[in-house]
Design an enzyme around this catalytic site. Sequence first.
Site, PDB file in Angstrom:
ATOM      1  N   TYR A  26      19.779 -26.152   4.166  1.00  0.00           N
ATOM      2  CA  TYR A  26      20.229 -26.961   3.032  1.00  0.00           C
ATOM      3  C   TYR A  26      20.578 -28.375   3.502  1.00  0.00           C
ATOM      4  CZ  TYR A  26      23.429 -28.793  -0.487  1.00  0.00           C
ATOM      5  OH  TYR A  26      24.054 -29.615  -1.393  1.00  0.00           O
ATOM      6  N   GLU A  48      27.120 -26.512  -8.831  1.00  0.00           N
ATOM      7  CA  GLU A  48      28.359 -27.208  -8.468  1.00  0.00           C
ATOM      8  C   GLU A  48      29.510 -26.767  -9.377  1.00  0.00           C
ATOM      9  OE1 GLU A  48      28.865 -28.994  -5.867  1.00  0.00           O
ATOM     10  OE2 GLU A  48      26.924 -29.791  -5.262  1.00  0.00           O
ATOM     11  N   TRP A  56      31.084 -23.940  -0.827  1.00  0.00           N
ATOM     12  CA  TRP A  56      29.695 -24.185  -1.213  1.00  0.00           C
ATOM     13  C   TRP A  56      28.767 -23.096  -0.676  1.00  0.00           C
ATOM     14  CZ3 TRP A  56      26.892 -25.826  -4.780  1.00  0.00           C
ATOM     15  CH2 TRP A  56      25.564 -26.236  -4.603  1.00  0.00           C
TER      16      TRP A  56
END
Length: 196
Positions: A26, A48, A56
């Site tokens: 990522y 998000e 995350w």
Amino acid sequence: MSDSNSSKESIIRCGWCGSDPLYMKYHDEEWGKEVHDDEVLFEFLILESAQAGLSWITILKRRENYRKAFAEFDVRRVAAFTEEDVARLMQDEGIIRNRLKIEAAISNAKLFLKVQEEFGSFDRYLYSFMPEGKAIINEVGNLKDVPARTELSDTISRDMKKRGFKFFGTTICYAHMQATGMINDHLDNCSFKHTN
């Protein structure tokens, strides 16, 4: 030692991604790279918002489950979700089963469509806040220099809140800006700082 081995060893990444292969991928391929595709911007809006209060990596590990659960991130289909869909999603163990976040994702999809109607695209709306309509590449020497929010993320999240968006406070907004390359906060010595 072969050249390929030495080039692998010389790769420097921002410290936050650690050694988790999913996180590194990522970091290397997405984080901080400019995105102007509304479909991807909507995907990150859902992810998000789901992340609020969580790490995350927790969301990243469930990303493909979110893709299936939220109609491949097709904003029109998500905007048309019903109470039955909410009930279905509340039973889906592959996502964060938080009713408020699920309902917010559907409501945000409807608002996303309104913004597209008003501005021509969600991308155009977001970049209307950016200085000269361009992404910002920050000079970042150390991880502790990366802010959690800025005046710019305050302004965008305030405007989105006024429009009715939920789970998109200034910290989540700033994370969204980093994820989609509106802001490039890669460390100055990171091998991926200028790979857009």
